[in-house]
Scaffold this motif. Structure first.
Motif, PDB file in Angstrom:
ATOM      1  N   MET A  93      38.053  44.963  56.264  1.00 42.59           N
ATOM      2  CA  MET A  93      37.899  45.284  54.843  1.00 42.59           C
ATOM      3  C   MET A  93      38.719  44.343  53.978  1.00 42.59           C
ATOM      4  O   MET A  93      38.272  43.897  52.920  1.00 42.59           O
ATOM      5  CB  MET A  93      38.336  46.731  54.593  1.00 42.59           C
ATOM      6  CG  MET A  93      37.440  47.727  55.310  1.00 42.59           C
ATOM      7  SD  MET A  93      37.618  49.438  54.771  1.00 42.59           S
ATOM      8  CE  MET A  93      39.353  49.687  54.849  1.00 42.59           C
ATOM      9  N   GLU A 115      36.932  41.134  53.586  1.00 44.14           N
ATOM     10  CA  GLU A 115      35.830  41.225  52.615  1.00 44.14           C
ATOM     11  C   GLU A 115      36.346  41.162  51.181  1.00 44.14           C
ATOM     12  O   GLU A 115      35.785  40.453  50.344  1.00 44.14           O
ATOM     13  CB  GLU A 115      35.098  42.562  52.779  1.00 44.14           C
ATOM     14  CG  GLU A 115      34.204  42.670  53.988  1.00 44.14           C
ATOM     15  CD  GLU A 115      33.737  44.115  54.195  1.00 44.14           C
ATOM     16  OE1 GLU A 115      32.960  44.338  55.108  1.00 44.14           O
ATOM     17  OE2 GLU A 115      34.150  45.014  53.429  1.00 44.14           O
ATOM     18  N   VAL A 116      37.399  41.921  50.918  1.00 45.24           N
ATOM     19  CA  VAL A 116      37.905  41.974  49.548  1.00 45.24           C
ATOM     20  C   VAL A 116      38.440  40.610  49.130  1.00 45.24           C
ATOM     21  O   VAL A 116      38.142  40.117  48.042  1.00 45.24           O
ATOM     22  CB  VAL A 116      39.026  43.026  49.429  1.00 45.24           C
ATOM     23  CG1 VAL A 116      39.628  42.992  48.032  1.00 45.24           C
ATOM     24  CG2 VAL A 116      38.473  44.392  49.737  1.00 45.24           C
ATOM     25  N   GLN A 172      35.802  38.238  48.141  1.00 44.86           N
ATOM     26  CA  GLN A 172      35.321  38.492  46.780  1.00 44.86           C
ATOM     27  C   GLN A 172      36.289  37.901  45.760  1.00 44.86           C
ATOM     28  O   GLN A 172      35.881  37.283  44.778  1.00 44.86           O
ATOM     29  CB  GLN A 172      35.157  40.002  46.543  1.00 44.86           C
ATOM     30  CG  GLN A 172      34.075  40.655  47.383  1.00 44.86           C
ATOM     31  CD  GLN A 172      32.683  40.194  47.005  1.00 44.86           C
ATOM     32  OE1 GLN A 172      32.439  39.781  45.874  1.00 44.86           O
ATOM     33  NE2 GLN A 172      31.753  40.245  47.951  1.00 44.86           N
ATOM     34  N   GLY A 178      35.664  34.632  42.965  1.00 42.93           N
ATOM     35  CA  GLY A 178      35.703  34.880  41.528  1.00 42.93           C
ATOM     36  C   GLY A 178      35.378  36.303  41.119  1.00 42.93           C
ATOM     37  O   GLY A 178      35.310  36.618  39.942  1.00 42.93           O
ATOM     38  N   ASN A 179      35.199  37.170  42.102  1.00 44.82           N
ATOM     39  CA  ASN A 179      34.890  38.566  41.787  1.00 44.82           C
ATOM     40  C   ASN A 179      36.153  39.394  42.044  1.00 44.82           C
ATOM     41  O   ASN A 179      36.217  40.194  42.953  1.00 44.82           O
ATOM     42  CB  ASN A 179      33.726  39.002  42.679  1.00 44.82           C
ATOM     43  CG  ASN A 179      33.264  40.402  42.388  1.00 44.82           C
ATOM     44  OD1 ASN A 179      33.642  40.992  41.376  1.00 44.82           O
ATOM     45  ND2 ASN A 179      32.460  40.941  43.275  1.00 44.82           N
ATOM     46  N   GLN A 237      39.189  41.705  42.548  1.00 47.25           N
ATOM     47  CA  GLN A 237      39.313  43.156  42.635  1.00 47.25           C
ATOM     48  C   GLN A 237      40.386  43.527  43.650  1.00 47.25           C
ATOM     49  O   GLN A 237      40.664  42.763  44.565  1.00 47.25           O
ATOM     50  CB  GLN A 237      37.995  43.766  43.066  1.00 47.25           C
ATOM     51  CG  GLN A 237      37.488  43.177  44.357  1.00 47.25           C
ATOM     52  CD  GLN A 237      36.054  43.575  44.596  1.00 47.25           C
ATOM     53  OE1 GLN A 237      35.801  44.670  45.010  1.00 47.25           O
ATOM     54  NE2 GLN A 237      35.143  42.671  44.285  1.00 47.25           N
ATOM     55  N   ARG A 239      40.930  48.573  47.904  1.00 50.33           N
ATOM     56  CA  ARG A 239      40.973  50.017  47.691  1.00 50.33           C
ATOM     57  C   ARG A 239      40.343  50.727  48.871  1.00 50.33           C
ATOM     58  O   ARG A 239      39.161  51.075  48.826  1.00 50.33           O
ATOM     59  CB  ARG A 239      40.174  50.382  46.427  1.00 50.33           C
ATOM     60  CG  ARG A 239      40.934  50.260  45.134  1.00 50.33           C
ATOM     61  CD  ARG A 239      39.989  50.575  44.004  1.00 50.33           C
ATOM     62  NE  ARG A 239      38.726  49.830  44.193  1.00 50.33           N
ATOM     63  CZ  ARG A 239      37.766  49.748  43.292  1.00 50.33           C
ATOM     64  NH1 ARG A 239      37.861  50.366  42.154  1.00 50.33           N
ATOM     65  NH2 ARG A 239      36.666  49.052  43.547  1.00 50.33           N
ATOM     66  N   PRO A 240      41.096  50.914  49.917  1.00 53.89           N
ATOM     67  CA  PRO A 240      40.479  51.564  51.074  1.00 53.89           C
ATOM     68  C   PRO A 240      40.126  53.007  50.730  1.00 53.89           C
ATOM     69  O   PRO A 240      40.814  53.637  49.929  1.00 53.89           O
ATOM     70  CB  PRO A 240      41.564  51.500  52.142  1.00 53.89           C
ATOM     71  CG  PRO A 240      42.844  51.338  51.403  1.00 53.89           C
ATOM     72  CD  PRO A 240      42.525  50.654  50.111  1.00 53.89           C
ATOM     73  N   GLY A 241      39.079  53.496  51.317  1.00 48.99           N
ATOM     74  CA  GLY A 241      38.679  54.888  51.108  1.00 48.99           C
ATOM     75  C   GLY A 241      39.461  55.780  52.048  1.00 48.99           C
ATOM     76  O   GLY A 241      40.532  55.409  52.527  1.00 48.99           O
TER      77      GLY A 241
END
Ligand SMILES: Cc1cc2nc3c(=O)[nH]c(=O)nc-3n(C[C@H](O)[C@H](O)[C@H](O)COP(=O)(O)OP(=O)(O)OC[C@H]3O[C@@H](n4cnc5c(N)ncnc54)[C@H](O)[C@@H]3O)c2cc1C
Ligand code: SF4
Ligand code: SF4
Lengths: 446, 465
Positions: free
Chosen positions: A297, A300-301, A304, A308-309, A311, A314-316
């Protein structure tokens, strides 16, 4: 832009794949352990002959070139963030525009006398596995020190080669610093049933060797008792593998310090996976997360963020899984080894001692907190949703069957579990939903 | 890493068989030896009294080996040493076994006289050995196909027991295996043989009710249609059932359950692959290139059998055997030789220890091709993956006998909807994290579990606007 990733584990590789998916940046992955990404979690299966190294690679070798991810086999020795380059063990240097540190963990050794003897080893990477091949060759008896998830895997590996194993653990029951007493007792029993000699509440005093520098035994700290052995497996946890970063300007503590965007104190330098430590831990989670899926995860973050995305991570709701010899384990939400203030628990165990379900909730508002299941598979999607919705324990029980993920025709025990809850609390909850796929979908669509 | 990549014929970690296991295997070798002697012996040696000792030894061997192998082991996945064993990882034992089975199939299909079959007189050798049993069941002397049927059934039954004990913790596996054992014993063997005996005055037609076209490629050939039509009540029944199976029963079952209802619950080829072939399931290739070859090959075979059957029916209704430059008789015998015998038998089973247990089912079987197309596009079946629990270990892909790279889907949280999946459920059984489940659900909703960019476990990524 040239992106340099150190480490081809799940974190580094996931970042690389997702950066490629979303951009055209130049991507280079440097790693010293293997040429290609393989699944570290499958190390045990190679040794046991369930798979070869080949089978543990999630992508075929042509995949990387096709996706223009350059792989480079070397160890990074220093990172120079002023010059924006790294220096490799072959003397070469490599420049970068952005650097991702994803170097994973190393095994813990606690400075025991004799820990450098031949035949003493941890289990984390390919080098360890090769060493184990050698050490196991003529091994008559092995002692494993520390009883976590890797310890039990190492034990199972050695058993598959018919090597008798003694488990030496500090705790008074297997892994009860993580598992509640019921589960821990059940797994301890299963471990003994498989023929392991499980010694509890004892620490390693020293490791004894002969004049050739080979292990011949260990001494238990409390009793001074000696156990003869020619292999000592040290599986007392892992720590971030960041020795080579320490000389750089990147802030570190136990791990490489990052914020919730996975950025370090130096611009354009990031850290993910086992080696990253959150300066401010994410609510309800540890500052260092050493599991497979968190590495994925975070990869992946970060990808992003880099394309340029931007964020935060924020793990669930927490989840995890493992397997203890023949017993599978899954957990969703937070089941602590000891109940917290204001929590109550429902523990159901099958008479054969191979299955149990442990549900934790708050009696005051009946809020469902978490579930441990052993020997019964549960559906992640539903528990993820129910935890986010903060459903009540009775809602979860009523719908437990919809969450059953065992193969078809397997015997189901939701009724027994609910009955026990009713007896325990004087309620009258009854089983409501079916296991059919449509019933599952009806939850997810809401 | 030489010790891990056990590609060689040398075996770095010999499986430690105890004396009881070795003894059990020796019994089986003895039983097999009797069969070999019967093949090789001079034709005047009557070996009829050796049938039961031989079958008995083979059966006892399998059962005892199972008992001694699993009696002290708690229930659970038993794949230790598969990649070290000479038998199950293309070592000397595997190759020798492969050559023996292949040799047997070559004799069976092309040189039946070497097995002792004599069309115009008394049988000798191996076939003669089976005469008494054949007389008992249908009042006729044995043929090489009878011998084959008996050995095939024994293999499925004995290895089926082994499989059940090995996977006893998984009820899906147990029931599925009882089912293939039952269909082999009753539908493929006993019922047809007994019906054959009761209808011995009528010309031959297929009496295995579950063996439908196109797996049974001669169903629509003129002689077979004629024999069914003149076969009295049973003949008519087989004709109607055969057609109903193709157009009604099979599509309905495949819609509800996927092709597994046939391929891993009923079919005899599947039955052998799942039981006797189990030790070899991990040998199937998972490479993308193998999948490409598979798609070309299996649909080519399907196209060919449809074409050949079309030609054959043309001949049946018009009486003409020649269409342009094609002769329908040459065509059908070529199909029978190359695909019906060479591919499905010699390569399909003979190469178990080399290419894995489902070579025929994966690359050749036109029945699997049809069921697969339906499974892919119009069926409730799929394998669901369990959120974010996959650790990419690769057990699922390794043990998929159809060579499906299950992990590819599982690690990205996507459901597995593949034409070739026979629904054996082994991927789900071997997964150490409980990630896979075979399920039937609504056809259009989420069947593929769209490949999410982010697997569940964290809040969805806000897409850049
Ligand atoms: C035996 C075992 C079983 C496990 N089982 C599970 C499980 O069941 N479930 C679970 O969730 N987790 C499990 N884990 C933990 C999980 O494997 C790790 O959390 C995960 O692999 C961490 O991934 P990563 O990408 O952060 O680092 P790693 O996978 O450790 O990858 C780091 C890579 O960086 C490279 N590297 C390090 N330093 C340098 C350097 N200086 N220069 C160049 N390259 C370098 C290394 O070669 C390594 O390949 C297990 C771990 C082990 C050892
Ligand atoms: S066996 Fe299970 S955990 Fe391993 S790769 Fe397959 S689905 Fe994932
Ligand atoms: S995908 Fe799973 S169920 Fe389907 S054939 Fe492969 S192992 Fe069997």
């Amino acid at each position: 832009m040239k992106i340099l990733i150190i480490g081809n584990g799940i974190a580094g590789i996931t970042a690389a794949r997702h950066i490629r998916k979303n951009s055209d940046h130049e991507i280079i992955v440097i790693s010293g352990e293997t040429d290609h990404f393989y699944s570290r979690t499958a190390l045990m299966y190679i040794f046991m002959g369930h798979m070869r190294f080949e089978e543990t690679k999630p992508y075929e070798d042509w995949f990387w070139m096709k996706n223009r991810i350059q792989l480079y086999r070397a160890w990074v020795e220093t990172v120079d963030t002023d010059q924006k380059h790294v220096i490799l063990d072959n003397g070469k240097s490599m420049s970068y525009d952005k650097l991702i540190i994803a170097t994973g963990s190393s095994s813990n050794y606690f400075g025991w006398p004799g820990q450098d003897l031949k035949g003493v080893q941890g289990l984390y990477n390919m080098m360890d596995l090769e060493e184990l091949e050698k050490n196991a060759q003529h091994c008559k008896h092995a002692v494993i020190v520390g009883g976590g998830l890797i310890g039990i895997e190492l034990g199972e590996m050695l058993h598959s080669r018919h090597i008798p194993v003694t488990f030496l653990i500090r705790e008074d029951s297997y892994w009860n610093n993580v598992l509640p007493p019921g589960e821990s007792a059940m797994v301890s029993k299963h471990i003994r049933e498989h023929g392991f000699n499980l010694i509890t509440s004892k620490n390693l005093g020293e490791i004894i060797g002969d004049e050739r520098g080979c292990v011949t035994g260990i001494k238990i700290k409390e009793t001074g008792e000696e156990i003869e052995c020619d292999l000592v497996g040290i599986t007392a946890g892992v720590h971030p593998n960041i020795e080579f970063i320490k000389s750089s300007k990147i802030d570190t503590n136990r791990g490489v310090l990052v914020n919730h965007y996975l950025e370090t104190n130096i611009p354009d330098v990031y850290a993910i996976g086992d080696c990253a430590e959150f300066k401010e831990p994410i609510a309800g989670r540890r500052p260092i997360e050493q599991v497979w899926y968190t590495g994925r995860m975070q990869g992946e973050v970060l990808a992003q963020n880099i394309v340029g995305n931007r964020q935060p991570y924020r793990p669930g709701p927490w989840f995890n899984s493992a397997k203890f010899l023949d017993i599978e384990y899954q957990t969703y939400g937070m089941v602590m080894p000891k109940l917290k203030e204001g929590e109550e628990s429902l523990y159901w165990e099958h008479p054969d001692g191979k299955m149990c379900v442990h549900i934790v909730y708050q009696p005051a508002d009946k809020k469902f907190i978490g579930i441990n299941t052993f020997g019964i598979r549960m559906r992640h999607h539903l528990f993820d949703q129910w935890l986010r919705e903060e459903q009540s324990v009775e809602y979860v029980l009523r719908n437990l069957r919809a969450a059953n993920f065992d193969p078809e025709f397997c015997k189901m025990y939701e009724r027994e579990i609910i009955q026990q809850y009713n007896q325990q609390t004087g309620s009258s909850v009854y089983l409501q939903s079916k296991r059919s796929f449509s019933s599952v979908l009806s939850f997810l669509k809401k | 890493m030489q010790t891990n990549n056990s590609l060689s014929l040398a075996n770095p970690h010999p499986p430690q068989l105890n004396w009881a296991q070795k003894l059990s295997l020796a019994l089986g070798a003895l039983g097999g030896l009797i069969l070999l002697v019967a093949i090789a012996a001079p034709s005047d040696l009557n070996m009829q009294s050796w049938l039961w000792p031989s079958l008995g030894l083979l059966t006892a061997s399998g059962l005892l080996y199972t008992y001694f192998t699993y009696k002290d082991k708690p229930a659970g996945i038993k794949n230790d040493g598969n990649f070290f064993s000479s038998l199950s990882h293309r070592g000397v034992v595997g190759w020798v076994l492969g050559i023996i089975i292949t040799g047997f199939y070559v004799l069976l299909y092309y040189f039946e006289s070497y097995l002792g079959f004599n069309e115009n007189g008394a049988n000798t050798g191996l076939v003669q050995m089976f005469d008494p049993l054949s007389m008992f069941l249908k009042g006729k002397a044995a043929s090489q196909w009878f011998v084959y049927g008996v050995l095939y059934t024994v293999a499925i039954l004995v290895m089926g027991v082994k499989f059940i004990v090995k996977y006893r913790h998984n009820k899906y596996q147990v029931l599925r295996t009882i089912s293939v054992m039952f269909f082999q014993l009753a539908f493929a063997f006993l019922i047809p043989e007994i019906l054959e005996g009761l209808n011995s005055d009528k010309a031959y037609f297929a009496k295995d009710m579950k063996n439908m076209w196109p797996l049974n490629y001669y169903f629509f050939e003129d002689w077979h249609l004629d024999n069914m039509l003149s076969g009295g009540g049973l003949g008519m029944f087989m004709l109607v059932l055969g057609i109903a199976m193709i157009f009604i029963i099979s599509p309905i079952l495949t819609y509800f359950y996927g092709k597994r209802w046939y391929c891993s619950w009923v079919c005899g080829c599947g039955g052998l692959a799942e039981t006797a072939g189990d030790p070899f399931r991990h040998l199937s290739s998972k490479k993308l290139i193998a999948w490409k070859i598979e798609r070309w090959m299996i649909y080519a075979v399907l196209a060919i059998i449809i074409f050949v059957t079309g030609m054959v029916l043309y001949t049946y209704f018009t009486g003409q055997a020649q269409i342009l430059f094609l002769n329908t008789y040459t065509l059908r015998s070529a199909y029978g030789f190359w695909i019906g015998a060479a591919f499905s038998g010699v390569i399909g089973v003979g190469f178990y220890p080399i290419l894995g247990s489902r070579v025929w089912c994966r690359f050749g079987c036109p029945m699997a091709a049809i069921l697969g197309l339906q499974q892919r596009f119009f069926s409730r079946f799929r394998i669901t993956t369990n959120g974010g629990q996959c650790i990419s270990c690769g057990n699922c892909s390794t043990y998929c006998e159809m060579g499906i790279d299950v992990r590819w889907y599982a690690q990205r949280g996507q459901n597995i909807v593949r034409a070739s999946c026979v629904g054996c459920g082994i991927c789900s059984a071997v997964c150490p994290r409980g990630v896979l489940r075979l399920e039937n659900g609504p056809v259009n909703e989420d069947r593929f579990g769209e490949p999410k960019p982010i697997i569940i476990g964290r809040d969805e990524v806000g897409i850049l606007s």
